[in-house]
Design a protein around this motif. Structure first.
Motif, PDB file in Angstrom:
ATOM      1  N   TYR A 261      29.625  44.556  26.654  1.00 34.91           N
ATOM      2  CA  TYR A 261      30.711  45.125  27.520  1.00 34.91           C
ATOM      3  C   TYR A 261      31.043  46.191  26.759  1.00 34.91           C
ATOM      4  CZ  TYR A 261      30.421  40.828  30.224  1.00 34.91           C
ATOM      5  OH  TYR A 261      30.327  39.543  30.606  1.00 34.91           O
ATOM      6  N   VAL A 262      31.583  47.238  27.651  1.00 33.03           N
ATOM      7  CA  VAL A 262      32.089  48.475  26.919  1.00 33.03           C
ATOM      8  C   VAL A 262      33.686  48.515  27.843  1.00 33.03           C
ATOM      9  CG1 VAL A 262      32.712  50.867  27.036  1.00 33.03           C
ATOM     10  CG2 VAL A 262      30.502  49.960  26.434  1.00 33.03           C
ATOM     11  N   ASN A 263      34.903  48.366  26.906  1.00 33.82           N
ATOM     12  CA  ASN A 263      36.039  48.308  27.517  1.00 33.82           C
ATOM     13  C   ASN A 263      36.485  49.826  28.030  1.00 33.82           C
ATOM     14  OD1 ASN A 263      38.831  48.400  28.063  1.00 33.82           O
ATOM     15  ND2 ASN A 263      39.317  46.916  26.153  1.00 33.82           N
ATOM     16  N   ASP A 452      34.593  49.727  40.939  1.00 37.02           N
ATOM     17  CA  ASP A 452      32.924  50.109  40.963  1.00 37.02           C
ATOM     18  C   ASP A 452      32.465  51.001  39.657  1.00 37.02           C
ATOM     19  OD1 ASP A 452      32.593  48.456  43.104  1.00 37.02           O
ATOM     20  OD2 ASP A 452      32.699  50.251  44.514  1.00 37.02           O
ATOM     21  N   ALA A 453      33.433  51.844  39.332  1.00 39.09           N
ATOM     22  CA  ALA A 453      33.439  52.654  38.164  1.00 39.09           C
ATOM     23  C   ALA A 453      33.425  51.908  36.933  1.00 39.09           C
ATOM     24  CB  ALA A 453      33.982  53.838  38.325  1.00 39.09           C
ATOM     25  N   GLY A 454      33.951  50.638  36.810  1.00 39.66           N
ATOM     26  CA  GLY A 454      34.202  50.026  35.564  1.00 39.66           C
ATOM     27  C   GLY A 454      35.644  50.119  35.196  1.00 39.66           C
ATOM     28  N   PHE A 455      36.523  50.485  35.874  1.00 37.85           N
ATOM     29  CA  PHE A 455      37.913  50.846  35.541  1.00 37.85           C
ATOM     30  C   PHE A 455      38.643  49.582  36.215  1.00 37.85           C
ATOM     31  CE2 PHE A 455      35.823  54.808  34.967  1.00 37.85           C
ATOM     32  CZ  PHE A 455      36.052  55.017  33.679  1.00 37.85           C
ATOM     33  N   SER A 456      40.087  49.696  36.290  1.00 41.45           N
ATOM     34  CA  SER A 456      40.986  48.896  36.909  1.00 41.45           C
ATOM     35  C   SER A 456      42.097  49.523  37.640  1.00 41.45           C
ATOM     36  CB  SER A 456      41.618  47.999  35.565  1.00 41.45           C
ATOM     37  OG  SER A 456      42.737  48.827  34.917  1.00 41.45           O
ATOM     38  N   ASN A 457      43.033  48.574  38.131  1.00 41.19           N
ATOM     39  CA  ASN A 457      44.112  49.064  39.019  1.00 41.19           C
ATOM     40  C   ASN A 457      45.058  49.645  38.445  1.00 41.19           C
ATOM     41  OD1 ASN A 457      45.088  46.737  37.867  1.00 41.19           O
ATOM     42  ND2 ASN A 457      45.680  45.792  39.783  1.00 41.19           N
ATOM     43  N   LYS A 458      45.243  49.681  36.523  1.00 33.63           N
ATOM     44  CA  LYS A 458      46.080  50.195  35.962  1.00 33.63           C
ATOM     45  C   LYS A 458      45.735  51.826  35.676  1.00 33.63           C
ATOM     46  CE  LYS A 458      46.930  46.131  33.162  1.00 33.63           C
ATOM     47  NZ  LYS A 458      47.078  45.484  31.826  1.00 33.63           N
ATOM     48  N   GLU A 553      40.397  40.324  23.910  1.00 32.83           N
ATOM     49  CA  GLU A 553      40.792  39.891  25.067  1.00 32.83           C
ATOM     50  C   GLU A 553      39.967  40.446  26.312  1.00 32.83           C
ATOM     51  OE1 GLU A 553      45.298  40.430  27.032  1.00 32.83           O
ATOM     52  OE2 GLU A 553      44.939  40.885  24.838  1.00 32.83           O
ATOM     53  N   TYR A 554      39.641  41.578  26.204  1.00 33.34           N
ATOM     54  CA  TYR A 554      38.885  42.289  27.428  1.00 33.34           C
ATOM     55  C   TYR A 554      37.496  41.474  27.603  1.00 33.34           C
ATOM     56  CZ  TYR A 554      35.451  45.356  29.509  1.00 33.34           C
ATOM     57  OH  TYR A 554      34.534  46.042  30.401  1.00 33.34           O
TER      58      TYR A 554
END
Length: 896
Positions: A261-263, A452-458, A553-554
């Motif tokens: 996984y890549v954070n 979808d791009a691998g990011f988050s709501n932050k 954690e991720y």
């Protein structure tokens, strides 16, 4: 172009998994043990939650099928180029190096094939380096015609076949509809030498391209693999008879077997993406166009000035999103948008349309400094597989009464130009401008697009502009709607369809393309957008600096397990806060200090020591080449990958290929033989930074220059034995040099120790250890049985204040940096008298050179750090010189 740190971690994870594959009978067992060793065994609990990685999904029976999760703009293609080398290095060198590279769309196919073929592109340059410039890239048509594709080329080079899914994905009953399943006279040469009779698909001819590919038992790379989940896609993969399948995606599906996984935060730290996304919702479409045009001009002016100051050239581009799927309409809103932009006197050469059936971008290099394009109109044709880091603004002109569907193309504005942080803050962000009456639903789509791009709501900031200073007058439709219904909300009457771009009032758009400033709007919406964008950009950067970079954690969250953070036990907090463990630093030479210093930390006169510094004067090519190749070491565990999975291999072809390879080498003059066997060894040895590839090549050529032809043949036939011994010799030589250099610099006071490491406030463990008294943290990490028994005995001693299970993570664990690889002692203890003790535990079978080197390093660290610092290496029962048994160790620490 070298791997970023997170990209290197992906390759490291892959290499480790390949080792598990070689040591376990099936991919299922290898995957299970790989993750069990990382985070613990999979366990489904009564409440529906689970711990550990979910079991392996055997999608293609007994064929390793794994995935790596990398966010959009994370460099999946470059990672894949390096992964090809890792995977083929685990195969016998005589096997054909065939790769089927699958992509879902034609535009991505063109882009991938072009980049992999272009000798000036970093992807091809990396492949050339890894495969000794013996690389050929084929598209479907060239393969069908047999152009530069024959049995000889197949055995001598890396062959990459780029296909889109539609070329291969077809119902088994309709194979005649695809040329790759048809008889092919251009491939007749493969019939007798390559194609295996038992692998020919039913109802196909032996000369069909699909049967040639099947017989090559290729590595299959599936780009954007979340698009290949259907039954037909599985059949497509089975038809290829793959030896290995590697999925590349930002959003793996539930049946994916993820090994790395890549954070997403790592991409921002490496300046790969423009985050956060700044989202503004306007009242009207005119305002969207107005803000977008002025924002583009402001960004371009900043870019021009940065370029004049020595920065890279950037030409910011707006992506205008037209309405899609309008019932009862001709679906040509994109044409009308272009007409409106031209009506604003924007030069037509700056405007291009990219939709299904109309591609005005074909053949245009948007990154070319002379390219005039600044505005691209699309619906969703740019949704994936399209790269242009100059795209900064997504301006949606879709139906105001609907939630804007931006998720499909949001990823297209995220890529950072040149992968560097730009001086101007606004050039490090991306923008989405909308005019949606359903803004909350639009935001949901933006969050989905980021996910979808691998990011988050932050990773975004959103605001709705209700009362803008530069408010445009109502359109005729809105004025009429207001008069009739007391509202400017869109009515459902099709005669007042808000998606009709012809209703846009151009006179309400305050933009003159001939001007160089945006002064008329600086006090309005644009000023609000840019000022808030700068604030949010700074806040995002602050979040990056406070992020520890720890992926534990991720990783746990990705696996569906909510991580628990463990604090330092309250009554140890003050003591731990005052501890700063020493580490090694190297003093800078006077001539370096006299130069202008680029990095502020260098001004202190010393830098954190690493092994690379100790090897800066190491010349491998001049070292001794005495290696005993006659004895086979019992420690060699790397075996021919084929031996593990005989059921999926074509033994007949492997034997034939080995003979062809040997014959091809021995037919050449001695000098060429040496170069060929050197290339084989280089490809298997891999990266040995900081020792350069040219140095390794010279060294290996010296070794084989003394070989007879018969000995070279033996090296080809027993390559893993030779690779293992050569690599072991290089490591031995470099370690000895680093050790001597370390001692010399230590004796001349050019290496010192100084306080450096502090305990983290909280820790997250992938696997938790048993609860044992006197632990520094509320809960410590996992331990093996010997470690647990030892630390229980330690904790029972009255003079022990606390103990801590040291993490092996570079981001949260303490390590000794010296002539060996970074050494993470297993435990850190403190006694009541203030003694700090490092403890490294060893099973009795680990009495080896690595343990000796760590013990020497630990003793030197304790000696230089002072009387209150101690280092002990503890074996379970074995008496080892300079070390202790568990029993003797407990006696010693009880007196400290």
């Amino acid at each position: 172009m070298e791997l970023k740190s997170y990209q290197q971690q992906v390759i490291t994870d892959l290499d480790v998994f390949l080792e598990y594959l070689q040591n376990y009978d099936t991919p299922t067992l290898a995957f299970k043990q790989y993750w069990e060793d990382k985070v613990g065994a999979y366990e489904l609990k009564l409440d529906g939650t689970y711990s550990g990685m979910t079991p392996y999904k055997d999608n293609i029976k007994n064929t390793p099928h794994i995935a790596i999760k990398v966010p959009t703009a994370g460099g999946k293609t470059f990672i894949a180029c390096n992964a090809i080398h890792s995977i083929f290095s685990s195969y016998d060198s005589s096997r054909p190096k065939a790769v089927v590279w699958l992509v879902p769309w034609s535009n991505l196919l063109q882009q991938t094939a072009s980049n992999l073929s272009d000798s000036a592109h970093p992807y091809r340059q990396k492949l050339n380096t890894l495969f000794n410039h013996s690389v050929e890239v084929y598209e479907k048509e060239s393969l069908l015609q047999g152009a530069n594709f024959n049995p000889t080329s197949v055995s001598e080079q890396l062959n990459i076949f780029v296909f889109n899914f539609s070329s291969l994905r077809i119902n088994s009953k309709k194979k005649d509809d695809r040329k790759i399943y048809q008889q092919n006279g251009a491939l007749e040469a493969f019939r007798d030498s390559i194609v295996a009779q038992d692998l020919v698909l039913p109802d196909t001819d032996e000369s069909a391209l699909i049967n040639v590919i099947r017989s090559l038992n290729p590595l299959v790379i599936v780009d954007e693999s979340h698009n290949a989940e259907s039954d037909l896609s599985i059949e497509m993969l089975q038809n290829l008879n793959p030896s290995f399948i590697l999925d590349l995606t930002a959003t793996p599906k539930k049946n994916s077997n993820i090994v790395s996984y890549v954070n997403a935060i790592e991409l921002k730290k490496e300046h790969m993406v423009k985050l956060p996304v700044i989202v503004y919702n306007h009242s009207r479409k005119e305002e969207v166009i107005n803000s977008a045009l002025h924002l583009q001009r402001q960004l371009e002016q900043l870019a021009i000035q940065e370029h004049l100051d020595g920065g890279k050239m950037i030409r910011p581009i707006i992506l205008f999103q037209a309405q899609s799927n309008i019932k009862g309409s001709d679906n040509t809103t994109y044409i009308k948008i272009k007409e409106k932009l031209i009506e604003l006197k924007i030069p037509e050469e700056q405007i291009k349309i990219k939709v299904s059936g109309l591609d005005e971008l074909k053949g245009i290099d948007l990154m070319d400094g002379k390219c005039p394009v600044r505005y691209i109109i699309t619906i969703n044709a740019l949704k994936e597989g399209w790269d242009c880091p100059f795209a900064y603004i997504l301006a949606s002109l879709a139906d105001k009464s609907s939630a804007v569907e931006v998720e499909q193309i949001l990823g297209r504005v995220l890529r950072q130009p040149y992968v560097i942080k730009h001086k101007e803050p606004l050039l490090n962000l991306s923008f989405v401008l909308t005019a949606s009456a359903k803004f909350n639903e639009t935001l949901d789509n933006i969050v989905k697009g980021l996910q979808d791009a691998g990011f988050s709501n932050k990773d975004y900031y959103a605001e709705e502009i209700i009362n803008e200073t530069a408010t445009a007058p109502l359109s005729d439709k809105e004025a009429l709607t207001n008069e009739l219904f007391g509202s400017t909300e869109v009515v459902t009457d099709k005669s007042f369809d808000d998606a009709d771009i012809t209703n846009i009032n151009v006179s309400a758009i305050d933009y003159d393309p001939t001007q160089n400033t945006s002064s008329t709007i600086k006090t309005g919406a644009l000023n609000k957008i840019t000022q808030k964008a700068i604030e949010e950009g700074k806040a995002f950067e602050t979040r990056l600096t406070t992020d520890t970079g720890d992926n534990t954690e991720y990783l746990l969250r990705e696996m569906g397990k909510e991580p628990k953070r463990y604090k330092i036990v309250e009554h140890f907090h003050q003591v731990a806060e005052n501890i700063e463990l020493p580490q090694f630093y190297k003093k800078l030479d006077a001539d370096i200090l006299s130069q202008e210093l680029i990095f502020e930390e260098l001004s202190q006169g010393e830098v954190f020591l690493n092994k690379e510094q100790l090897l800066s004067n190491f010349k491998l090519s001049s070292k001794d080449i005495e290696i005993d190749f006659n004895s086979v070491s019992a420690e060699i565990v790397k075996v021919d990958y084929d031996e593990v999975r005989k059921d999926a291999m074509i033994s007949k072809f492997s034997i034939q290929a080995k003979k062809l390879l040997v014959n091809a080498i021995v037919a050449k003059p001695k000098e060429k033989q040496v170069k060929d066997i050197t290339n084989i060894m280089i490809s298997k040895i891999g990266n040995m930074t900081p020792i350069t590839e040219p140095e390794i090549r010279k060294y290996i050529e010296r070794i084989f220059s003394e070989f007879t032809t018969e000995e070279i043949i033996d090296a080809v036939n027993n390559e893993y034995n030779y690779v293992y011994k050569i690599k072991a010799k290089i490591i031995e030589l470099s370690n000895q040099f680093a050790k001597e250099e370390f001692g010399r610099l230590l004796d001349t006071n050019k290496i010192i120790v100084k306080p450096s490491f502090k305990f983290k406030e909280t820790l997250v463990h992938t696997k938790e250890g048993a609860k044992i008294d006197k632990s520094l943290y509320e809960r410590e990490g996992d331990m093996n049985s010997f470690e647990q028994r030892l630390i229980m005995d330690v904790a029972s001693q009255e003079n022990i204040l606390f103990w801590h299970r040291n993490s092996v993570s570079k981001d949260k664990g303490f390590y000794l940096n010296g002539f060996s690889t970074n050494h993470y002692p297993d435990f850190i203890l403190q006694t009541q008298k203030g003694n700090i003790i490092l403890v490294e535990t060893k099973g009795d079978f680990l009495d080896n050179d690595d343990s000796k080197a760590k013990n020497i390093l630990g003793k030197k660290w304790a000696e230089k750090s002072g009387n209150n610092y101690k280092y002990f290496m503890v074996f379970e029962n074995k008496n080892v010189e300079g070390c202790y048994t568990a029993k003797n160790f407990i006696q010693i620490i009880s007196e400290l």
